[in-house]
Design an enzyme around this catalytic site. Sequence first.
Site, PDB file in Angstrom:
ATOM      1  N   GLY A  22       0.816  -1.186   0.111  1.00 44.83           N
ATOM      2  CA  GLY A  22      -0.166   0.040   0.135  1.00 44.83           C
ATOM      3  C   GLY A  22       0.785   1.226  -0.013  1.00 44.83           C
ATOM      4  N   LEU A  23       0.177   2.313  -0.187  1.00 41.51           N
ATOM      5  CA  LEU A  23       0.848   3.700  -0.029  1.00 41.51           C
ATOM      6  C   LEU A  23       0.513   4.509   1.188  1.00 41.51           C
ATOM      7  CD1 LEU A  23       2.644   5.613  -1.847  1.00 41.51           C
ATOM      8  CD2 LEU A  23       0.472   6.799  -2.532  1.00 41.51           C
ATOM      9  N   GLY A  24       1.458   4.825   1.965  1.00 41.41           N
ATOM     10  CA  GLY A  24       1.222   5.600   2.859  1.00 41.41           C
ATOM     11  C   GLY A  24       1.105   7.075   2.296  1.00 41.41           C
ATOM     12  N   TYR A  58      -3.632  13.621   9.459  1.00 34.05           N
ATOM     13  CA  TYR A  58      -3.114  13.925   8.345  1.00 34.05           C
ATOM     14  C   TYR A  58      -3.128  15.208   7.653  1.00 34.05           C
ATOM     15  CZ  TYR A  58      -1.232   9.067   8.434  1.00 34.05           C
ATOM     16  OH  TYR A  58      -0.478   8.077   9.148  1.00 34.05           O
ATOM     17  N   TYR A 132      -3.917  18.302  19.480  1.00 34.77           N
ATOM     18  CA  TYR A 132      -2.790  18.284  20.161  1.00 34.77           C
ATOM     19  C   TYR A 132      -2.860  19.004  21.591  1.00 34.77           C
ATOM     20  CZ  TYR A 132      -0.693  15.888  16.166  1.00 34.77           C
ATOM     21  OH  TYR A 132      -0.256  15.211  15.007  1.00 34.77           O
ATOM     22  N   PRO A 180       8.335  -0.131   6.826  1.00 37.33           N
ATOM     23  CA  PRO A 180       8.882  -1.417   6.468  1.00 37.33           C
ATOM     24  C   PRO A 180      10.298  -1.060   5.695  1.00 37.33           C
ATOM     25  CG  PRO A 180       7.201  -0.435   4.824  1.00 37.33           C
ATOM     26  CD  PRO A 180       7.215   0.635   5.798  1.00 37.33           C
ATOM     27  N   TRP A 189      10.286  11.320  16.490  1.00 37.46           N
ATOM     28  CA  TRP A 189       9.716  10.310  16.711  1.00 37.46           C
ATOM     29  C   TRP A 189      10.282   9.040  16.374  1.00 37.46           C
ATOM     30  CZ3 TRP A 189       7.966   7.368  12.237  1.00 37.46           C
ATOM     31  CH2 TRP A 189       8.216   8.060  11.396  1.00 37.46           C
ATOM     32  N   LYS A 240       6.602   4.866  -7.967  1.00 38.74           N
ATOM     33  CA  LYS A 240       6.585   3.801  -8.788  1.00 38.74           C
ATOM     34  C   LYS A 240       7.670   2.863  -8.610  1.00 38.74           C
ATOM     35  CE  LYS A 240       5.848   7.321 -12.471  1.00 38.74           C
ATOM     36  NZ  LYS A 240       6.616   7.894 -13.675  1.00 38.74           N
TER      37      LYS A 240
END
Length: 285
Positions: A22-24, A58, A132, A180, A189, A240
């Site tokens: 998948g794409l984050g 996001y 926040y 990953p 973080w 890609k």
Amino acid sequence: MDLTAERHSVPLSDGNHIPLLGLGTYGDPRTTPRGTALECVKLAIDVGYRHFDGALVYFNEHEVGQAIREKIADGTVQRKDIFYCGKLWNTFHPPELVRPALERTLKALKLDYVDLYIVELPMAFKPGKEFYPEDRDGKHIYHHTDLCATWEVECHPYFTQPKLLEYCRQNDIVIVGYCPIGSSRDASWVNVKCPPLLEDELLVSIGKKYKKSTAQVALRFNAQRGVVVIPKSFSPERIKHNFQIFDFSLTAEEMKAIEALNKNIRFVELLMWSDHPEYPFHDDY
């Protein structure tokens, strides 16, 4: 496991399927130009991605949703082809706030449903308009709640999670592994003392054999184990590049060698919330 660019989904226990790659879509809203997520998700769909990982926090779900809707409108995909994962933010943990938070995500996406909805972090902030919330001293305001929730799992060649993976296999649970390729070096973080995964000699040598990058080898390693991977990128070339993991496969010996790289170290430490009374939030398996 026979994986192709067109067919690389694995079954979930409820009968649905989740694409392994998948794409984050995270991008710092303070520095990411408007329209970036829109154009990158459209490109990703054209490349072949069908799994998108997003979140209300996001602040770009409206762009992701628009991209998906535009590619549906032009006939590239149907809604059923897309797997979208949304997330419940820390200020919405009380049970009565979960549905309204999900509805905000659906309103931003302008879609009728999401395919997966997970708890973003295993801690709660004070509910309210601020995402926040802070006190007068600039410290985050936490909120006590019963967190009977599941957290998606960090997973890469330096943190292979073998016991957790085996447990999940025995119980028909699919792992979604974040970071990953372990490439982020944001000190707020990430533990920047961890050795850079993409410079590992073994991954480099295997990459040379297949004429692939270390990132592609790391992604292929987890996908070949049945672990869903969601590398984040807003670079057209990397989007890609990261999808090109279905034209080669690792041998059993190479899989074992990469598994042996495990150092039981997490890249993600979330140091900005280290004052949380329950920090660290999760134990290593």
